[in-house]
Design a protein around this motif. Structure first.
Motif, PDB file in Angstrom:
ATOM      1  N   TYR A  97      -8.610  17.695   4.906  1.00 49.53           N
ATOM      2  CA  TYR A  97      -8.962  16.728   5.917  1.00 49.53           C
ATOM      3  C   TYR A  97      -9.582  17.467   7.087  1.00 49.53           C
ATOM      4  O   TYR A  97      -9.253  18.632   7.332  1.00 49.53           O
ATOM      5  CB  TYR A  97      -7.713  15.951   6.353  1.00 49.53           C
ATOM      6  CG  TYR A  97      -7.220  15.111   5.150  1.00 49.53           C
ATOM      7  CD1 TYR A  97      -7.738  13.849   4.912  1.00 49.53           C
ATOM      8  CD2 TYR A  97      -6.285  15.640   4.273  1.00 49.53           C
ATOM      9  CE1 TYR A  97      -7.301  13.101   3.804  1.00 49.53           C
ATOM     10  CE2 TYR A  97      -5.864  14.893   3.162  1.00 49.53           C
ATOM     11  CZ  TYR A  97      -6.389  13.633   2.933  1.00 49.53           C
ATOM     12  OH  TYR A  97      -5.995  12.924   1.847  1.00 49.53           O
TER      13      TYR A  97
ATOM     14  N   ASN B  82       0.847  -1.197   0.000  1.00 51.71           N
ATOM     15  CA  ASN B  82       0.000   0.000   0.000  1.00 51.71           C
ATOM     16  C   ASN B  82       0.883   1.248   0.000  1.00 51.71           C
ATOM     17  O   ASN B  82       2.118   1.143   0.125  1.00 51.71           O
ATOM     18  CB  ASN B  82      -0.928   0.003   1.223  1.00 51.71           C
ATOM     19  CG  ASN B  82      -0.149  -0.178   2.514  1.00 51.71           C
ATOM     20  OD1 ASN B  82       0.560   0.712   2.947  1.00 51.71           O
ATOM     21  ND2 ASN B  82      -0.234  -1.366   3.098  1.00 51.71           N
ATOM     22  N   GLY B  83       0.249   2.401  -0.092  1.00 54.07           N
ATOM     23  CA  GLY B  83       0.985   3.662  -0.167  1.00 54.07           C
ATOM     24  C   GLY B  83       1.679   4.032   1.131  1.00 54.07           C
ATOM     25  O   GLY B  83       2.766   4.612   1.125  1.00 54.07           O
ATOM     26  N   MET B  84       1.028   3.697   2.250  1.00 55.31           N
ATOM     27  CA  MET B  84       1.661   4.007   3.531  1.00 55.31           C
ATOM     28  C   MET B  84       2.969   3.236   3.686  1.00 55.31           C
ATOM     29  O   MET B  84       4.000   3.803   4.072  1.00 55.31           O
ATOM     30  CB  MET B  84       0.715   3.675   4.687  1.00 55.31           C
ATOM     31  CG  MET B  84       1.265   4.107   6.029  1.00 55.31           C
ATOM     32  SD  MET B  84       0.200   3.691   7.395  1.00 55.31           S
ATOM     33  CE  MET B  84       0.891   2.121   7.857  1.00 55.31           C
TER      34      MET B  84
ATOM     35  N   ALA C 222       0.972   9.913  -3.552  1.00 64.07           N
ATOM     36  CA  ALA C 222      -0.237   9.078  -3.524  1.00 64.07           C
ATOM     37  C   ALA C 222      -1.428   9.729  -4.222  1.00 64.07           C
ATOM     38  O   ALA C 222      -2.377   9.043  -4.600  1.00 64.07           O
ATOM     39  CB  ALA C 222      -0.603   8.739  -2.081  1.00 64.07           C
ATOM     40  N   GLN C 223      -1.377  11.070  -4.375  1.00 65.88           N
ATOM     41  CA  GLN C 223      -2.492  11.759  -5.036  1.00 65.88           C
ATOM     42  C   GLN C 223      -2.050  12.374  -6.366  1.00 65.88           C
ATOM     43  O   GLN C 223      -2.797  13.153  -6.947  1.00 65.88           O
ATOM     44  CB  GLN C 223      -3.035  12.855  -4.096  1.00 65.88           C
ATOM     45  CG  GLN C 223      -3.448  12.301  -2.735  1.00 65.88           C
ATOM     46  CD  GLN C 223      -4.125  13.319  -1.836  1.00 65.88           C
ATOM     47  OE1 GLN C 223      -4.165  14.504  -2.154  1.00 65.88           O
ATOM     48  NE2 GLN C 223      -4.657  12.864  -0.723  1.00 65.88           N
TER      49      GLN C 223
ATOM     50  N   SER D  78       0.471   5.272  -3.891  1.00 64.40           N
ATOM     51  CA  SER D  78      -0.604   4.371  -3.500  1.00 64.40           C
ATOM     52  C   SER D  78      -1.463   4.111  -4.729  1.00 64.40           C
ATOM     53  O   SER D  78      -1.676   5.017  -5.541  1.00 64.40           O
ATOM     54  CB  SER D  78      -1.457   5.038  -2.419  1.00 64.40           C
ATOM     55  OG  SER D  78      -2.698   4.356  -2.283  1.00 64.40           O
TER      56      SER D  78
ATOM     57  N   ASP E   3       5.603  12.125  -1.309  1.00 62.69           N
ATOM     58  CA  ASP E   3       4.366  11.366  -1.173  1.00 62.69           C
ATOM     59  C   ASP E   3       3.520  11.714  -2.392  1.00 62.69           C
ATOM     60  O   ASP E   3       2.867  12.761  -2.440  1.00 62.69           O
ATOM     61  CB  ASP E   3       3.663  11.726   0.138  1.00 62.69           C
ATOM     62  CG  ASP E   3       2.363  10.954   0.335  1.00 62.69           C
ATOM     63  OD1 ASP E   3       1.871  10.346  -0.639  1.00 62.69           O
ATOM     64  OD2 ASP E   3       1.831  10.962   1.467  1.00 62.69           O
TER      65      ASP E   3
ATOM     66  N   ALA F 115      -2.173   8.750   6.841  1.00 66.55           N
ATOM     67  CA  ALA F 115      -1.200   7.723   6.435  1.00 66.55           C
ATOM     68  C   ALA F 115       0.210   8.297   6.296  1.00 66.55           C
ATOM     69  O   ALA F 115       1.192   7.587   6.546  1.00 66.55           O
ATOM     70  CB  ALA F 115      -1.638   7.084   5.118  1.00 66.55           C
TER      71      ALA F 115
ATOM     72  N   THR G 155      -2.387  16.623   5.677  1.00 66.00           N
ATOM     73  CA  THR G 155      -2.252  15.551   4.682  1.00 66.00           C
ATOM     74  C   THR G 155      -3.048  14.362   5.195  1.00 66.00           C
ATOM     75  O   THR G 155      -3.627  14.410   6.282  1.00 66.00           O
ATOM     76  CB  THR G 155      -0.764  15.169   4.448  1.00 66.00           C
ATOM     77  OG1 THR G 155      -0.683  14.035   3.579  1.00 66.00           O
ATOM     78  CG2 THR G 155      -0.053  14.819   5.744  1.00 66.00           C
ATOM     79  N   ALA G 156      -3.086  13.282   4.411  1.00 68.39           N
ATOM     80  CA  ALA G 156      -3.718  12.050   4.875  1.00 68.39           C
ATOM     81  C   ALA G 156      -2.979  11.567   6.123  1.00 68.39           C
ATOM     82  O   ALA G 156      -1.756  11.712   6.221  1.00 68.39           O
ATOM     83  CB  ALA G 156      -3.646  10.992   3.777  1.00 68.39           C
TER      84      ALA G 156
ATOM     85  N   LYS H  78      -7.637   6.358  -5.926  1.00 67.90           N
ATOM     86  CA  LYS H  78      -6.545   7.229  -6.415  1.00 67.90           C
ATOM     87  C   LYS H  78      -6.643   7.393  -7.934  1.00 67.90           C
ATOM     88  O   LYS H  78      -7.364   6.662  -8.595  1.00 67.90           O
ATOM     89  CB  LYS H  78      -5.184   6.639  -6.032  1.00 67.90           C
ATOM     90  CG  LYS H  78      -5.042   6.287  -4.574  1.00 67.90           C
ATOM     91  CD  LYS H  78      -4.973   7.497  -3.653  1.00 67.90           C
ATOM     92  CE  LYS H  78      -4.744   7.018  -2.221  1.00 67.90           C
ATOM     93  NZ  LYS H  78      -4.656   8.079  -1.245  1.00 67.90           N
TER      94      LYS H  78
ATOM     95  N   ALA I  35      -2.662  -1.511  -2.893  1.00 65.64           N
ATOM     96  CA  ALA I  35      -1.422  -1.682  -3.657  1.00 65.64           C
ATOM     97  C   ALA I  35      -0.595  -0.408  -3.517  1.00 65.64           C
ATOM     98  O   ALA I  35      -1.147   0.681  -3.347  1.00 65.64           O
ATOM     99  CB  ALA I  35      -1.720  -1.948  -5.132  1.00 65.64           C
TER     100      ALA I  35
ATOM    101  N   TYR J 137      -4.546   2.690  -4.144  1.00 69.20           N
ATOM    102  CA  TYR J 137      -5.839   2.465  -3.496  1.00 69.20           C
ATOM    103  C   TYR J 137      -6.929   2.772  -4.535  1.00 69.20           C
ATOM    104  O   TYR J 137      -6.732   3.642  -5.390  1.00 69.20           O
ATOM    105  CB  TYR J 137      -5.929   3.403  -2.280  1.00 69.20           C
ATOM    106  CG  TYR J 137      -7.170   3.233  -1.452  1.00 69.20           C
ATOM    107  CD1 TYR J 137      -7.297   2.171  -0.569  1.00 69.20           C
ATOM    108  CD2 TYR J 137      -8.228   4.147  -1.556  1.00 69.20           C
ATOM    109  CE1 TYR J 137      -8.443   2.015   0.190  1.00 69.20           C
ATOM    110  CE2 TYR J 137      -9.375   3.994  -0.801  1.00 69.20           C
ATOM    111  CZ  TYR J 137      -9.483   2.923   0.074  1.00 69.20           C
ATOM    112  OH  TYR J 137     -10.623   2.760   0.814  1.00 69.20           O
TER     113      TYR J 137
HETATM  114  C1  LIG Z   1      -3.892   7.516   0.106  1.00 69.13           C
HETATM  115  C2  LIG Z   1      -2.751   8.237   0.650  1.00 69.13           C
HETATM  116  C3  LIG Z   1      -1.719   7.605   1.351  1.00 69.13           C
HETATM  117  C4  LIG Z   1      -1.788   6.162   1.784  1.00 69.13           C
HETATM  118  O1  LIG Z   1      -2.018   5.254   0.796  1.00 69.13           O
HETATM  119  P1  LIG Z   1      -2.620   3.814   1.199  1.00 69.13           P
HETATM  120  O2  LIG Z   1      -2.463   3.010  -0.035  1.00 69.13           O
HETATM  121  O3  LIG Z   1      -4.045   4.032   1.575  1.00 69.13           O
HETATM  122  O4  LIG Z   1      -1.812   3.292   2.337  1.00 69.13           O
HETATM  123  C5  LIG Z   1      -0.625   8.344   1.746  1.00 69.13           C
HETATM  124  N1  LIG Z   1      -0.549   9.654   1.488  1.00 69.13           N
HETATM  125  C6  LIG Z   1      -1.520  10.311   0.837  1.00 69.13           C
HETATM  126  C7  LIG Z   1      -1.348  11.775   0.569  1.00 69.13           C
HETATM  127  C8  LIG Z   1      -2.663   9.647   0.412  1.00 69.13           C
HETATM  128  O5  LIG Z   1      -3.626  10.314  -0.222  1.00 69.13           O
END
Ligand SMILES: *Cc1c(COP(=O)(O)O)cnc(C)c1O
Length: 390
Positions: free
Chosen positions: A327, A72-74, A172-173, A194, A170, A101, A98-99, A199, A207, A196
């Motif tokens: 958030y 996963n992204g984390m 993830a977005q 990430s 990061d 995570a 931020t998230a 995304k 993933a 997810y």
């Molecule tokens: C979704 C997200 C994560 C974590 O990703 P996961 O796959 O849910 O663990 C980390 N950072 C940001 C900014 C995110 O949006």
């Protein structure tokens, strides 16, 4: 139609939603199904050739040499830190908005999270605040490309170089967001992604992947994701007390299959954002600032701010429009944020204010222009109670 009635899951029934995970072109669904059938027939389900293939594809798309598929992204962030030997006793700077995570990834590495404020205009990590938070123990800065907007990477590369700390992105977005200088994930020592489902590039489960140009990080990261097993040894030698964070073949195969559509989906998100920008004109609502380079934003979210955010949210719900809040709390107000975290002594005011005011409007590739127009009309129709000033 009564839009206030609860659905079977207790949620409001919206006709314009934040995401549409079953949408998309027929050809993409066919390609996804073919990938699933291929994996099913292969008898190989975890860390095999589909993972290697997607690692190559994604690294190449990011303009980086190596990809390491993880759970996963984390974990991509956590393993990115651990693979550089960052852990207990070290400090890692993260933005307070931020998230969760992002900070949890730092906590899981054993390092101490250090929370810096955001820039009020871009809502991204503030350089001045990060500067104030540097200490002898600082080992890394996690720059988040929040909502899909790339941070000013030439400044962050220079900052981290000057201070001798690792730059972690990061992303993830921000899948395939790009500056003229390069793609998101290619500036840092590590870029974390990430996949997810919600995304910009999403799997049908969890993933993630970290990308890097550094071969020593590749070797360590492969160990960390698989029980700390030494890849060189056939004897099952565990050289680290590692994690179990392996990417499975099914997710990797369908992510490879879906990747060709990503640029088009990002363009569709940009078109939604452009329509909002052009047509939203409610004086009580502030639009997000635009990035200087259009391709540097992939609009994972379109986030407006309003002093009376809850009233706006309620108004949109009454028109059948779902919204999100990204958030609701800055990280330092989360009960699980460890007490030993350090916060900017000048305060985290902008992160706090943004948490009170932010509202994410529907923004995804399969929104029809008719739906976008309805959102625009509804937002522009919003009026506050008489006593409130804009
Ligand atoms: C979704 C997200 C994560 C974590 O990703 P996961 O796959 O849910 O663990 C980390 N950072 C940001 C900014 C995110 O949006």
């Amino acid at each position: 139609m009564n839009r206030h009635t609860d659905g079977p899951d207790g949620c409001d029934r919206f006709d314009i939603r934040m995401t549409d995970l079953t949408g998309g072109p027929e050809a993409m669904h066919r390609a996804t199904l073919q990938a699933v059938e291929r994996v099913l027939a292969s008898g190989k389900y975890v860390l095999d050739r589909e993972v290697v293939a997607f690692e190559r594809l994604w690294a190449e798309a990011c303009g980086v040499r190596f990809g390491i598929g993880v759970g996963n992204g984390m974990d991509a962030i956590t393993i990115g830190l651990l693979a550089q030997g960052i852990g207990p006793g070290d400090e890692v700077i993260v933005p307070a908005m931020t998230a969760f995570a992002t900070v949890l990834a730092v906590i899981r590495s054993g390092a101490t999270p250090v929370l810096a404020d955001i820039d009020p205009v871009t809502t991204l990590l503030s350089l001045e605040s990060a500067q104030r938070m540097m200490s002898r123990r600082t080992r890394a800065v996690v720059v988040v490309h929040l909502y899909g907007r790339m941070a000013p990477m030439s400044e962050w590369v220079a900052f981290c170089h000057e201070h001798g700390v690792a730059l972690i992105e990061d992303g993830a977005q921000a899948h395939l967001a790009r500056l003229r200088m390069g793609v998101a994930g290619s500036f840092g020592v590590v870029g974390a992604f990430s996949f997810y489902p919600t995304k910009n590039l999403g799997a049908i489960g969890d993933a993630g992947m970290l990308v890097t140009d550094d071969e020593s990080i590749v070797q360590k990261a492969r160990q960390w994701r698989d029980y700390g097993r030494s890849c060189a040894s056939a004897a099952g030698l565990h050289v680290l007390a590692g994690l179990n964070s392996r990417l499975d073949e099914l997710q990797a195969a369908l992510l490879s299959a879906r990747l060709p559509w990503l640029e088009g989906f990002n363009a569709a998100r940009r078109a939604v954002a452009a329509a909002y920008r052009e047509n939203l004109n409610n004086p009580w609502i502030t639009l997000p600032s635009a990035s200087e380079e259009p391709e540097a934003h992939v609009h994972h979210q379109f986030v407006v701010t309003a002093v009376n955010r809850e009233a706006l949210r309620f108004h949109l719900r009454s028109r059948g429009i779902q919204t999100g809040i990204h958030y609701a709390l800055p990280l330092h107000w989360q009960p699980a944020c460890p007490v030993h975290s350090r916060y900017d002594p000048s305060g985290l005011f902008h992160a706090e204010q943004h948490a009170h005011r932010c509202l994410s409007l529907p923004c995804h590739p399969f929104l029809t222009m008719e739906a976008v127009e309805r959102v625009i009309q509804a937002v522009n129709d919003f009026v506050l109670p008489a006593e409130t000033e804009p």
